[in-house]
Motif scaffolding. Structure first.
Motif, PDB file in Angstrom:
ATOM      1  N   PRO A   1       2.658 -15.711 -75.395  1.00  0.00           N
ATOM      2  CA  PRO A   1       1.583 -16.470 -74.731  1.00  0.00           C
ATOM      3  C   PRO A   1       2.094 -17.765 -74.121  1.00  0.00           C
ATOM      4  CG  PRO A   1       1.448 -16.752 -77.101  1.00  0.00           C
ATOM      5  CD  PRO A   1       2.547 -15.761 -76.867  1.00  0.00           C
ATOM      6  N   ARG A   2       1.609 -18.061 -72.926  1.00  0.00           N
ATOM      7  CA  ARG A   2       1.960 -19.296 -72.223  1.00  0.00           C
ATOM      8  C   ARG A   2       0.681 -19.938 -71.686  1.00  0.00           C
ATOM      9  NH1 ARG A   2       6.196 -15.791 -70.627  1.00  0.00           N
ATOM     10  NH2 ARG A   2       8.282 -16.574 -71.148  1.00  0.00           N
ATOM     11  N   PHE A   3       0.609 -21.255 -71.786  1.00  0.00           N
ATOM     12  CA  PHE A   3      -0.558 -22.000 -71.326  1.00  0.00           C
ATOM     13  C   PHE A   3      -0.068 -23.242 -70.579  1.00  0.00           C
ATOM     14  CE2 PHE A   3      -1.559 -19.924 -75.328  1.00  0.00           C
ATOM     15  CZ  PHE A   3      -2.698 -19.208 -75.011  1.00  0.00           C
ATOM     16  N   VAL A   4      -0.773 -23.565 -69.506  1.00  0.00           N
ATOM     17  CA  VAL A   4      -0.494 -24.781 -68.742  1.00  0.00           C
ATOM     18  C   VAL A   4      -1.575 -25.804 -69.061  1.00  0.00           C
ATOM     19  CG1 VAL A   4      -0.223 -25.800 -66.457  1.00  0.00           C
ATOM     20  CG2 VAL A   4       0.667 -23.500 -66.917  1.00  0.00           C
ATOM     21  N   LEU A   5      -1.146 -26.942 -69.584  1.00  0.00           N
ATOM     22  CA  LEU A   5      -2.074 -28.013 -69.947  1.00  0.00           C
ATOM     23  C   LEU A   5      -1.962 -29.122 -68.914  1.00  0.00           C
ATOM     24  CD1 LEU A   5      -1.449 -28.252 -73.807  1.00  0.00           C
ATOM     25  CD2 LEU A   5      -3.099 -26.834 -72.575  1.00  0.00           C
ATOM     26  N   ASP A   6      -3.095 -29.471 -68.319  1.00  0.00           N
ATOM     27  CA  ASP A   6      -3.110 -30.576 -67.366  1.00  0.00           C
ATOM     28  C   ASP A   6      -2.894 -31.905 -68.092  1.00  0.00           C
ATOM     29  OD1 ASP A   6      -3.515 -28.871 -65.256  1.00  0.00           O
ATOM     30  OD2 ASP A   6      -5.704 -28.957 -65.442  1.00  0.00           O
ATOM     31  N   ARG A   7      -2.931 -32.936 -67.350  1.00  0.00           N
ATOM     32  CA  ARG A   7      -2.709 -34.278 -67.885  1.00  0.00           C
ATOM     33  C   ARG A   7      -3.588 -34.521 -69.115  1.00  0.00           C
ATOM     34  NH1 ARG A   7      -5.306 -39.136 -67.037  1.00  0.00           N
ATOM     35  NH2 ARG A   7      -4.003 -41.018 -67.120  1.00  0.00           N
ATOM     36  N   VAL A   8      -2.938 -34.878 -70.235  1.00  0.00           N
ATOM     37  CA  VAL A   8      -3.639 -35.170 -71.484  1.00  0.00           C
ATOM     38  C   VAL A   8      -3.691 -36.680 -71.658  1.00  0.00           C
ATOM     39  CG1 VAL A   8      -3.724 -34.811 -73.972  1.00  0.00           C
ATOM     40  CG2 VAL A   8      -2.805 -33.019 -72.478  1.00  0.00           C
TER      41      VAL A   8
ATOM     42  N   TYR B   1      -5.115 -17.403 -78.440  1.00  0.00           N
ATOM     43  CA  TYR B   1      -4.701 -16.089 -77.960  1.00  0.00           C
ATOM     44  C   TYR B   1      -4.822 -15.106 -79.121  1.00  0.00           C
ATOM     45  CZ  TYR B   1      -0.212 -17.049 -80.295  1.00  0.00           C
ATOM     46  OH  TYR B   1       0.758 -17.334 -81.218  1.00  0.00           O
ATOM     47  N   ARG B   2      -4.729 -13.824 -78.815  1.00  0.00           N
ATOM     48  CA  ARG B   2      -4.884 -12.787 -79.820  1.00  0.00           C
ATOM     49  C   ARG B   2      -3.591 -11.992 -79.966  1.00  0.00           C
ATOM     50  NH1 ARG B   2     -10.942 -10.175 -78.997  1.00  0.00           N
ATOM     51  NH2 ARG B   2     -12.113 -12.142 -79.128  1.00  0.00           N
TER      52      ARG B   2
ATOM     53  N   LEU C   1      -4.303 -19.489 -87.984  1.00  0.00           N
ATOM     54  CA  LEU C   1      -4.480 -18.037 -87.920  1.00  0.00           C
ATOM     55  C   LEU C   1      -5.836 -17.665 -88.516  1.00  0.00           C
ATOM     56  CD1 LEU C   1      -0.992 -16.761 -89.125  1.00  0.00           C
ATOM     57  CD2 LEU C   1      -1.778 -17.129 -86.803  1.00  0.00           C
ATOM     58  N   ALA C   2      -6.550 -16.803 -87.842  1.00  0.00           N
ATOM     59  CA  ALA C   2      -7.864 -16.371 -88.328  1.00  0.00           C
ATOM     60  C   ALA C   2      -8.002 -14.864 -88.070  1.00  0.00           C
ATOM     61  CB  ALA C   2      -8.977 -17.155 -87.643  1.00  0.00           C
ATOM     62  N   PRO C   3      -7.783 -14.061 -89.123  1.00  0.00           N
ATOM     63  CA  PRO C   3      -7.272 -14.413 -90.454  1.00  0.00           C
ATOM     64  C   PRO C   3      -5.752 -14.313 -90.502  1.00  0.00           C
ATOM     65  CG  PRO C   3      -7.981 -12.144 -90.442  1.00  0.00           C
ATOM     66  CD  PRO C   3      -8.231 -12.652 -89.050  1.00  0.00           C
ATOM     67  N   ALA C   4      -5.167 -14.743 -91.627  1.00  0.00           N
ATOM     68  CA  ALA C   4      -3.716 -14.672 -91.782  1.00  0.00           C
ATOM     69  C   ALA C   4      -3.272 -13.310 -92.291  1.00  0.00           C
ATOM     70  CB  ALA C   4      -3.236 -15.763 -92.743  1.00  0.00           C
TER      71      ALA C   4
ATOM     72  N   GLU D   1      -7.043  -6.974 -84.500  1.00  0.00           N
ATOM     73  CA  GLU D   1      -6.638  -8.209 -83.843  1.00  0.00           C
ATOM     74  C   GLU D   1      -6.838  -9.422 -84.742  1.00  0.00           C
ATOM     75  OE1 GLU D   1      -8.752  -8.551 -80.192  1.00  0.00           O
ATOM     76  OE2 GLU D   1      -7.309  -7.322 -79.073  1.00  0.00           O
ATOM     77  N   ALA D   2      -5.956 -10.400 -84.562  1.00  0.00           N
ATOM     78  CA  ALA D   2      -6.102 -11.709 -85.195  1.00  0.00           C
ATOM     79  C   ALA D   2      -6.056 -12.769 -84.100  1.00  0.00           C
ATOM     80  CB  ALA D   2      -4.989 -11.950 -86.211  1.00  0.00           C
ATOM     81  N   ARG D   3      -6.806 -13.820 -84.286  1.00  0.00           N
ATOM     82  CA  ARG D   3      -6.842 -14.894 -83.297  1.00  0.00           C
ATOM     83  C   ARG D   3      -5.972 -16.063 -83.768  1.00  0.00           C
ATOM     84  NH1 ARG D   3      -9.902 -16.410 -79.015  1.00  0.00           N
ATOM     85  NH2 ARG D   3     -11.250 -14.577 -79.289  1.00  0.00           N
ATOM     86  N   VAL D   4      -5.164 -16.567 -82.847  1.00  0.00           N
ATOM     87  CA  VAL D   4      -4.292 -17.703 -83.120  1.00  0.00           C
ATOM     88  C   VAL D   4      -4.771 -18.877 -82.276  1.00  0.00           C
ATOM     89  CG1 VAL D   4      -1.925 -18.557 -83.169  1.00  0.00           C
ATOM     90  CG2 VAL D   4      -2.380 -16.121 -83.526  1.00  0.00           C
ATOM     91  N   ARG D   5      -5.077 -19.979 -82.926  1.00  0.00           N
ATOM     92  CA  ARG D   5      -5.537 -21.175 -82.220  1.00  0.00           C
ATOM     93  C   ARG D   5      -4.446 -22.235 -82.246  1.00  0.00           C
ATOM     94  NH1 ARG D   5     -10.241 -19.270 -84.733  1.00  0.00           N
ATOM     95  NH2 ARG D   5     -12.018 -19.023 -83.304  1.00  0.00           N
ATOM     96  N   LEU D   6      -4.141 -22.768 -81.072  1.00  0.00           N
ATOM     97  CA  LEU D   6      -3.148 -23.825 -80.926  1.00  0.00           C
ATOM     98  C   LEU D   6      -3.858 -25.121 -80.548  1.00  0.00           C
ATOM     99  CD1 LEU D   6      -0.429 -21.912 -78.870  1.00  0.00           C
ATOM    100  CD2 LEU D   6      -0.610 -22.131 -81.354  1.00  0.00           C
ATOM    101  N   ARG D   7      -3.427 -26.184 -81.192  1.00  0.00           N
ATOM    102  CA  ARG D   7      -4.042 -27.485 -80.930  1.00  0.00           C
ATOM    103  C   ARG D   7      -2.957 -28.502 -80.622  1.00  0.00           C
ATOM    104  NH1 ARG D   7      -8.143 -30.695 -85.064  1.00  0.00           N
ATOM    105  NH2 ARG D   7      -8.388 -32.591 -83.815  1.00  0.00           N
ATOM    106  N   MET D   8      -3.090 -29.168 -79.489  1.00  0.00           N
ATOM    107  CA  MET D   8      -2.136 -30.208 -79.077  1.00  0.00           C
ATOM    108  C   MET D   8      -2.878 -31.538 -78.992  1.00  0.00           C
ATOM    109  SD  MET D   8       0.732 -28.703 -78.812  1.00  0.00           S
ATOM    110  CE  MET D   8       1.564 -30.119 -78.126  1.00  0.00           C
ATOM    111  N   GLU D   9      -2.242 -32.579 -79.522  1.00  0.00           N
ATOM    112  CA  GLU D   9      -2.849 -33.913 -79.526  1.00  0.00           C
ATOM    113  C   GLU D   9      -1.822 -34.931 -79.050  1.00  0.00           C
ATOM    114  OE1 GLU D   9      -5.187 -36.960 -82.582  1.00  0.00           O
ATOM    115  OE2 GLU D   9      -4.415 -35.021 -83.271  1.00  0.00           O
TER     116      GLU D   9
END
Length: 450
Positions: free
Chosen positions: A121-128, A138-139, A79-82, A89-97
């Motif tokens: 929020p919904r996101f489609v991630l291609d082949r990782v 997303y905000r 969260l930036a910022p919490a 608005e606040a920005r939320v960053r999602l990280r997938m590994e």
């Protein structure tokens, strides 16, 4: 046998969950396959049976393959910022590994957020690829203060034919704190703020008379003119008068949270204006070095970091302001009938400067508020006119031209308050300056600005 049964139960439950994840397309294929098989039996058509089996087998195979799929992925959220002010608005960053050795298929990433923060929020991630990572953001924005949970993060797995979808969730979640909006207040000195050294601070004199001296032992470098000869003769060693000890100026911010005193609701209501006003005042005084205590009509004081019931200013004012704003982010209306509980707390000692945000006051509560002035060095009251806030700007007024709050203000002023009415659309900085002008206090310079 019992161990095998306990291991098989989760397997069966997981398979049932996978079958329950059949999409509309998958259910349609399964129903068409069963219907074709029944028709082939009734009509005696073997070819139709083959078509039916193919239609029914395809979604079942997709369910089995998806159920057996084991992706090893790690997810995190930032969260930036919490902590954000309302309507910001606040920005939320999602990280997938992908931490496995095999690439993943198409993943649908979904984060759970409260409805008040916006759409999910919904996101489609291609082949990782193996060891690869993806980042999306997303905000979120809320006009209402409060604490809102974000998460847990969910992954929706789907087969290439769209026959089945499975949802798997992470366990971690975060909290977004939406605090009241803080307006910068003009650097004017309210009545009760001491002038001179240490702007806004009081000083305790070294002595009030010859009999009230509290001396200390002589130290190398002390001015001999401060030697107190009577104490020197008494103790048999050089004793000097103590220097003036600066004391941190104190202030109590009183917030009236009575439900009956604040009609209306929503971000533009009178209660939300009072909460934002209390936040702005407290932060302003903390920045000026005051020791601030937040008090509500229930008699509960907000404890500071030191647990002493006040937030100290100075170098830690930013941290203290953050803690105070976190408290005001979740303050709710109370069912308290009056202000007696707050008065019982205030009459315990001299509270220094008293800043109050009152809602509607009947005659009895106006008298109680007037008594609060007796235990403070100075008092400023912002009284919200509930009738005006309910009707809105330009609304109907009483036939005699008097607003309901007028006589209550008069009672407070007779008790020694600097009382001002608050109407819809009024600006707190303008009211703050007007309060200083009513007391005849001069404008000062703080932090390099006037």
């Amino acid at each position: 046998m019992s161990d095998g049964g306990s291991e098989g139960a989760p397997e069966r439950d997981g398979l049932r969950a996978a079958l329950a994840g059949l999409t509309t397309r998958g259910r349609s294929f399964l129903a068409a396959g069963v219907a074709a098989a029944v028709c082939s039996y009734l009509l005696g058509q073997a070819d139709l049976l083959r078509v039916g089996l193919l239609l029914a087998a395809l979604p079942l195979v997709c369910v089995l393959v998806l159920h057996r799929t084991r992706y090893r992925v790690a997810g995190s959220r930032t969260l930036a910022p919490a902590r954000v002010p309302a309507a910001t608005e606040a920005r939320v960053r999602l990280r997938m590994e992908n931490v496995s050795r095999l690439p993943t298929g198409v993943l649908m990433l979904q984060d759970r957020v409260p409805y008040v923060l916006g759409p999910r929020p919904r996101f489609v991630l291609d082949r990782v690829e193996a060891g690869g990572r993806r980042e999306v953001s997303y905000r979120v924005r809320s006009d209402l203060r409060g604490r809102y949970p974000l998460g847990p993060l969910q992954l929706r797995l789907s087969d290439p034919f769209g026959m089945c979808e499975l949802t798997r969730s992470f366990s971690a979640s975060d909290t977004l704190t939406v605090v009241p909006r803080v307006e910068p207040l003009p650097a004017v000195r309210q009545v009760g703020e001491a002038a001179g050294y240490g702007d806004g601070r009081q000083h305790s004199p070294a002595l009030a008379g010859e009999d009230d001296v509290i001396p200390r032992g002589y130290r190398h470098g002390d001015d001999l003119r401060r030697v107190h000869w009577r104490s020197t003769a008494r103790y048999g060693e050089l004793m000097v008068r103590r220097e003036e000890q600066p004391q941190k100026a104190r202030c109590t911010v009183l917030l009236d949270t009575r439900e009956d005193a604040h009609p209306g609701s929503g971000p533009d209501s009178a209660f939300e204006w009072a909460v934002a006003g209390a936040a702005s005042t407290a932060v302003h005084l903390l920045e000026r070095g005051f020791s601030v205590r937040l008090l509500t009509d229930t008699g509960s004081s907000v404890p500071g970091p030191d647990g002493a019931g006040s937030f100290g200013g100075g170098t830690g004012s930013a941290d203290a302001a953050g803690l105070l704003l976190d408290t005001l982010a979740v303050v709710e209306r109370s069912e308290e009938p009056g202000l007696s509980a707050a008065y019982d707390v205030l009459r315990g000692g001299n509270e220094g400067l008293l800043i109050a945000f009152f809602g509607d006051l009947d005659e009895e509560q106006a008298v109680v508020a007037g008594r609060m002035r007796q235990r403070s060095g100075a008092a400023v009251a912002f009284v919200l006119d509930g009738d005006a806030w309910t009707r809105g700007p330009g609304g109907i007024r009483f036939s005699d031209g008097q607003v309901p709050v007028a006589e209550r203000l008069q009672l407070l002023r007779k008790a020694g308050w600097t009382a001002l009415p608050v109407m819809p659309g009024d600006s707190l900085p303008a009211l703050w300056r007007a309060a200083a002008e009513r007391t005849g206090a001069p404008e000062t310079v703080a932090g390099g600005r006037s």
